[in-house]
Scaffold this motif. Structure first.
Motif, PDB file in Angstrom:
ATOM      1  N   LEU A 234      20.005  -4.361 -28.237  1.00 17.69           N
ATOM      2  CA  LEU A 234      18.552  -4.440 -28.061  1.00 17.69           C
ATOM      3  C   LEU A 234      18.131  -3.713 -26.788  1.00 17.69           C
ATOM      4  O   LEU A 234      17.168  -2.949 -26.795  1.00 17.69           O
ATOM      5  N   ARG A 235      18.857  -3.941 -25.704  1.00 23.40           N
ATOM      6  CA  ARG A 235      18.534  -3.278 -24.437  1.00 23.40           C
ATOM      7  C   ARG A 235      18.627  -1.756 -24.603  1.00 23.40           C
ATOM      8  O   ARG A 235      17.759  -1.015 -24.158  1.00 23.40           O
ATOM      9  N   MET A 236      19.682  -1.299 -25.254  1.00 25.58           N
ATOM     10  CA  MET A 236      19.873   0.147 -25.432  1.00 25.58           C
ATOM     11  C   MET A 236      18.748   0.748 -26.271  1.00 25.58           C
ATOM     12  O   MET A 236      18.241   1.819 -25.968  1.00 25.58           O
ATOM     13  N   SER A 237      18.366   0.028 -27.319  1.00 25.42           N
ATOM     14  CA  SER A 237      17.350   0.536 -28.239  1.00 25.42           C
ATOM     15  C   SER A 237      15.935   0.422 -27.676  1.00 25.42           C
ATOM     16  O   SER A 237      15.188   1.399 -27.646  1.00 25.42           O
ATOM     17  N   ASP A 238      15.572  -0.766 -27.223  1.00 22.25           N
ATOM     18  CA  ASP A 238      14.177  -1.021 -26.871  1.00 22.25           C
ATOM     19  C   ASP A 238      13.841  -0.793 -25.399  1.00 22.25           C
ATOM     20  O   ASP A 238      12.703  -0.483 -25.075  1.00 22.25           O
ATOM     21  N   ILE A 239      14.814  -0.924 -24.518  1.00 19.37           N
ATOM     22  CA  ILE A 239      14.555  -0.719 -23.092  1.00 19.37           C
ATOM     23  C   ILE A 239      14.939   0.713 -22.690  1.00 19.37           C
ATOM     24  O   ILE A 239      14.161   1.428 -22.077  1.00 19.37           O
ATOM     25  N   GLU A 240      16.155   1.113 -23.087  1.00 21.57           N
ATOM     26  CA  GLU A 240      16.622   2.456 -22.733  1.00 21.57           C
ATOM     27  C   GLU A 240      16.104   3.527 -23.694  1.00 21.57           C
ATOM     28  O   GLU A 240      16.300   4.714 -23.460  1.00 21.57           O
ATOM     29  N   LYS A 241      15.493   3.102 -24.794  1.00 18.51           N
ATOM     30  CA  LYS A 241      14.860   3.990 -25.785  1.00 18.51           C
ATOM     31  C   LYS A 241      15.845   4.942 -26.465  1.00 18.51           C
ATOM     32  O   LYS A 241      15.514   6.081 -26.782  1.00 18.51           O
ATOM     33  N   LEU A 242      17.078   4.469 -26.703  1.00 14.38           N
ATOM     34  CA  LEU A 242      18.035   5.269 -27.452  1.00 14.38           C
ATOM     35  C   LEU A 242      17.759   5.118 -28.944  1.00 14.38           C
ATOM     36  O   LEU A 242      17.308   4.057 -29.396  1.00 14.38           O
ATOM     37  N   LYS A 243      18.044   6.148 -29.699  1.00 12.20           N
ATOM     38  CA  LYS A 243      17.937   6.053 -31.151  1.00 12.20           C
ATOM     39  C   LYS A 243      19.002   5.088 -31.643  1.00 12.20           C
ATOM     40  O   LYS A 243      20.087   4.996 -31.059  1.00 12.20           O
ATOM     41  N   GLN A 244      18.691   4.399 -32.726  1.00  9.64           N
ATOM     42  CA  GLN A 244      19.621   3.390 -33.221  1.00  9.64           C
ATOM     43  C   GLN A 244      20.962   4.002 -33.624  1.00  9.64           C
ATOM     44  O   GLN A 244      22.001   3.363 -33.458  1.00  9.64           O
TER      45      GLN A 244
ATOM     46  N   ASP B  69      26.745   4.620 -32.376  1.00  7.76           N
ATOM     47  CA  ASP B  69      27.870   5.454 -31.957  1.00  7.76           C
ATOM     48  C   ASP B  69      28.495   4.932 -30.666  1.00  7.76           C
ATOM     49  O   ASP B  69      29.716   4.853 -30.550  1.00  7.76           O
ATOM     50  N   LYS B  70      27.670   4.585 -29.678  1.00  5.12           N
ATOM     51  CA  LYS B  70      28.183   4.115 -28.389  1.00  5.12           C
ATOM     52  C   LYS B  70      28.901   2.775 -28.505  1.00  5.12           C
ATOM     53  O   LYS B  70      29.822   2.490 -27.742  1.00  5.12           O
ATOM     54  N   LEU B  71      28.472   1.940 -29.447  1.00  8.22           N
ATOM     55  CA  LEU B  71      29.077   0.617 -29.599  1.00  8.22           C
ATOM     56  C   LEU B  71      30.139   0.564 -30.696  1.00  8.22           C
ATOM     57  O   LEU B  71      30.668  -0.509 -31.002  1.00  8.22           O
ATOM     58  N   ASN B  72      30.425   1.728 -31.296  1.00  7.72           N
ATOM     59  CA  ASN B  72      31.393   1.811 -32.405  1.00  7.72           C
ATOM     60  C   ASN B  72      31.039   0.857 -33.546  1.00  7.72           C
ATOM     61  O   ASN B  72      31.880   0.114 -34.043  1.00  7.72           O
ATOM     62  N   LEU B  73      29.759   0.859 -33.905  1.00 10.18           N
ATOM     63  CA  LEU B  73      29.271   0.040 -35.006  1.00 10.18           C
ATOM     64  C   LEU B  73      28.685   0.948 -36.080  1.00 10.18           C
ATOM     65  O   LEU B  73      28.307   2.089 -35.804  1.00 10.18           O
ATOM     66  N   SER B  74      28.570   0.420 -37.273  1.00  7.77           N
ATOM     67  CA  SER B  74      27.854   1.172 -38.310  1.00  7.77           C
ATOM     68  C   SER B  74      26.358   1.096 -37.994  1.00  7.77           C
ATOM     69  O   SER B  74      25.906   0.187 -37.275  1.00  7.77           O
ATOM     70  N   LEU B  75      25.596   2.030 -38.531  1.00 10.38           N
ATOM     71  CA  LEU B  75      24.150   2.013 -38.315  1.00 10.38           C
ATOM     72  C   LEU B  75      23.539   0.739 -38.890  1.00 10.38           C
ATOM     73  O   LEU B  75      22.666   0.130 -38.277  1.00 10.38           O
ATOM     74  N   THR B  76      24.034   0.315 -40.040  1.00 10.85           N
ATOM     75  CA  THR B  76      23.525  -0.910 -40.670  1.00 10.85           C
ATOM     76  C   THR B  76      23.773  -2.127 -39.777  1.00 10.85           C
ATOM     77  O   THR B  76      22.875  -2.951 -39.575  1.00 10.85           O
ATOM     78  N   ALA B  77      24.981  -2.237 -39.228  1.00 12.37           N
ATOM     79  CA  ALA B  77      25.298  -3.364 -38.343  1.00 12.37           C
ATOM     80  C   ALA B  77      24.428  -3.320 -37.091  1.00 12.37           C
ATOM     81  O   ALA B  77      23.947  -4.357 -36.618  1.00 12.37           O
ATOM     82  N   THR B  78      24.214  -2.122 -36.561  1.00 16.37           N
ATOM     83  CA  THR B  78      23.391  -1.966 -35.360  1.00 16.37           C
ATOM     84  C   THR B  78      21.960  -2.399 -35.631  1.00 16.37           C
ATOM     85  O   THR B  78      21.377  -3.162 -34.856  1.00 16.37           O
ATOM     86  N   LYS B  79      21.399  -1.918 -36.734  1.00 12.23           N
ATOM     87  CA  LYS B  79      20.032  -2.306 -37.088  1.00 12.23           C
ATOM     88  C   LYS B  79      19.926  -3.813 -37.264  1.00 12.23           C
ATOM     89  O   LYS B  79      18.960  -4.437 -36.826  1.00 12.23           O
ATOM     90  N   SER B  80      20.917  -4.394 -37.906  1.00  7.42           N
ATOM     91  CA  SER B  80      20.918  -5.832 -38.137  1.00  7.42           C
ATOM     92  C   SER B  80      20.965  -6.603 -36.814  1.00  7.42           C
ATOM     93  O   SER B  80      20.224  -7.575 -36.618  1.00  7.42           O
ATOM     94  N   ARG B  81      21.816  -6.155 -35.890  1.00  4.44           N
ATOM     95  CA  ARG B  81      21.919  -6.831 -34.595  1.00  4.44           C
ATOM     96  C   ARG B  81      20.638  -6.691 -33.772  1.00  4.44           C
ATOM     97  O   ARG B  81      20.210  -7.642 -33.114  1.00  4.44           O
TER      98      ARG B  81
END
Length: 192
Positions: free
Chosen positions: A118-128, A133-145
């Protein structure tokens, strides 16, 4: 003379009313709405009966009126829904603007697996995708989290703050609850 034309227009509409209703129903997927729009079509047919326009294909003409009336009605309905949604979003935006100075601390209260994306996406404004990629997660898992983290953050906000919202006026007052000791401690620490 006009009465005769009105009767003639009504008679023409009556011949096609079921077919028109079926056409409108396919567009709206709502029986009551289809009936309402079909009545509007009748009114337009009656209004145009006294114009001296020559109609070559009555069936096509009626379906064109039905099509245009349906589109106009749905556009009007969408504008109303969008305006209502926009007002609600502006009110929510105002609430979060007032709380913005505390959001980072509230994110720290979340479990790490939710807080970090959440911090990376909403505070640091990184694309999901970049977060994934940075957290070694799938895009679906990232969106879900991230979505889950937003819900948890919202719960934290309601746990820690007393929000007084007055209808269309929006946020009237915001107050940190005495019961939210961890946030109060964080604020005290940051103010020293």
């Amino acid at each position: 003379m006009k009465i005769k034309k009105y009767r003639q227009a009504s008679s023409i509409w009556l011949q096609f009313k079921d077919a028109l209703k079926g056409y409108i129903l396919k567009k709206t997927k709502n029986l009551e709405l289809a009936d309402e729009i079909n009545q509007l079509v009748l009114m337009k047919v009656i209004d145009s009966c006294c114009s001296d326009v020559q109609i070559k294909n009555v069936r096509s003409w009626l379906f064109q009126i039905a099509h245009n009336t349906t589109i106009d009605y749905l556009k009007k309905d969408i504008k109303y829904v969008d305006l209502e949604k926009e007002i609600q979003e502006k009110t929510e935006d105002n609430v979060y603007l007032e709380i913005e100075p505390f959001v980072s601390a509230l994110i720290d209260f979340l479990p790490e697996k939710y807080g970090v994306p959440l911090r990376m996406s909403d505070i640091e404004k990184l694309k999901q995708q970049d977060v994934a990629d940075k957290l070694n997660l799938s895009l679906t898992a990232t969106k879900s989290r991230i979505q889950r983290a937003r819900e948890l953050l919202k719960n934290e906000i309601f746990t820690c703050f007393q929000l007084n919202i007055e209808g269309a006026k929006g946020l009237n007052d915001i107050k940190l609850k005495d019961s939210c000791k961890p946030l109060q401690a964080t604020i005290s620490k940051n103010n020293q």
